[in-house]
Design a protein around this motif. Sequence first.
Motif, PDB file in Angstrom:
ATOM      1  N   LYS A   1       3.574   5.821   3.901  1.00 20.50           N
ATOM      2  CA  LYS A   1       4.295   4.703   4.505  1.00 20.50           C
ATOM      3  C   LYS A   1       5.682   5.254   4.770  1.00 20.50           C
ATOM      4  O   LYS A   1       6.420   5.601   3.831  1.00 20.50           O
ATOM      5  N   PRO A  36       0.796  -1.217   0.000  1.00 20.31           N
ATOM      6  CA  PRO A  36       0.000   0.000   0.000  1.00 20.31           C
ATOM      7  C   PRO A  36       0.839   1.284   0.000  1.00 20.31           C
ATOM      8  O   PRO A  36       1.897   1.339   0.616  1.00 20.31           O
ATOM      9  N   HIS A  37       0.311   2.280  -0.705  1.00 24.99           N
ATOM     10  CA  HIS A  37       0.868   3.621  -0.671  1.00 24.99           C
ATOM     11  C   HIS A  37      -0.221   4.577  -0.188  1.00 24.99           C
ATOM     12  O   HIS A  37      -1.120   4.929  -0.954  1.00 24.99           O
ATOM     13  N   MET A  84      10.106   8.380  -1.876  1.00 23.08           N
ATOM     14  CA  MET A  84       8.822   8.438  -2.572  1.00 23.08           C
ATOM     15  C   MET A  84       8.099   9.725  -2.157  1.00 23.08           C
ATOM     16  O   MET A  84       7.106   9.717  -1.424  1.00 23.08           O
ATOM     17  N   CYS A  94       4.309   9.398  -0.309  1.00 17.57           N
ATOM     18  CA  CYS A  94       3.735   8.209   0.310  1.00 17.57           C
ATOM     19  C   CYS A  94       3.888   8.347   1.819  1.00 17.57           C
ATOM     20  O   CYS A  94       4.952   8.703   2.310  1.00 17.57           O
ATOM     21  N   HIS A 154       8.740   4.248   2.808  1.00 18.83           N
ATOM     22  CA  HIS A 154       8.753   4.687   1.404  1.00 18.83           C
ATOM     23  C   HIS A 154       9.105   6.167   1.321  1.00 18.83           C
ATOM     24  O   HIS A 154       9.906   6.592   0.488  1.00 18.83           O
TER      25      HIS A 154
END
Length: 471
Positions: free
Chosen positions: A456, A396-397, A464, A454, A459
């Motif tokens: 997360k 998941p992002h 990201m 993102c 990430h």
Amino acid sequence: MNNKQSNDPENEASTQSAHSVTRRDFIRMTLLTAGAIAVAKATPVLAGRGTVTRYPLRFPPPASPYNNFSLTAAPGTADLGGGKYSSVLAYNGYFPGPTFRANRGDTASIQFTNGLSEATSVHWHGMVVPTNADGQPQNLVAPGTSYLYSFPIIQRACLNWYHPHPHMETGKQVVLGLAGAFIVNDAEEAALGLPSGAYEVPLIVRDVNFDSAGNIIYNPTSSGYLAKNPMVNGTRDPYLNVDTAVYRFRVLNGASARLFKLVLSNGAPFTLIGNDGGLLETAVQVSQIEFSPGERLDLLVDFRQLAVGATVMLQDLNTGWNLLEFRVTRQVTDTYTIPTALSTVTKLSNPLRTRLFSFDGMTRINGKQYDMNRIDFQVPFGQTELWRFTTNGNAPHPVHIHGASFQVQSRTGGRATLFPWERGWKDTILLNDRETVEILIRFDGYRGRYLIHCHKLEHEDHGMMSNFEVI
Ligand SMILES: [Cu+2]
């Protein structure tokens, strides 16, 4: 089961309230007691795979973010329940940090001091603030120095949160303890007379790993920090004594990487009234809710049909964890009528351009890793745009945007639906594998540099993330 605990400050707060006080009076009374950390008087209960000793849910103290309120990040020690101490990073010594509460139209002014041995910043997740108050990776506060975060509160009532945002260090600093809630109130929300005081409960849900001495450790794997234990408000295996009343739970997924799928063990529904950006247009009953790091939920739970002595567990269906046990300990008469119509959400429409964002691998957006000195695109101020998010795997992002809230239009592929908690205004939206999500967004707060990334945290820390400029 032990239902009466006279030395439990939570219970004392409830007892003082009696039956005659209004919800608003309740606020003042509980502010006096909420700062106290509940004294653990543990009682073993049968839950899940065996006997689990549960401890009173802790509450960070309330705070008013005005008049250069002094906020310090520093190493500390926290009792995670029952005298199980852990070294942590804490705001003003609290884990989680103080719960700020402010009114729309006010100006927040917080004098932040970095008492860590490394640089940090404070990002006010969900709050529309000028670039110089946004706590971005370019604007770090060096160890031993201070910075004044000052910004007018221009948005509607909602639950936001604050946490560090230094590039490549966010995951570690948040997991080790730097996070807190920031609640905005406004007149529209007040008119609904929603449960308040002891009946309005912030819940910061996350996961956590410990070393052999019981200290919190940050040990992410390549798929992120997916830890082995749940924790709510910095409490391991918590319980909360409740009355036979309607409660409002302000829930934040404060995990680094984990999705939670919330349910109540008795099968009762949640009444969903709000999310990241505040109240929805109408209340809706839902039996389970999956949400990702950074997302918030505003939930009403009705305990009025339960008998004193009953227990209900807030559970996570993804892991099978028991997150928080509600123990019905007091009979009261609560005649509150849950409102159906809540708010007006003015719909964004007619986007003037479309932008595509591919969340690639675990480190890139549109093929590029974050460079804090690079501005990847410019967005005209006050103009509605359609942004389309896709991924080629490794989700998941949870996609988070600074500087504005947005409205989710569609999800195709994957789960192929929009969920009730994705209506209204959002600042974080879950993008899973094989999914395309479209949002409408308009930056009408400030011009300046903001971020899309993102949430997360592993990430994000690995790149990201992308800068853009509102012009
Ligand atoms: Cu991601």
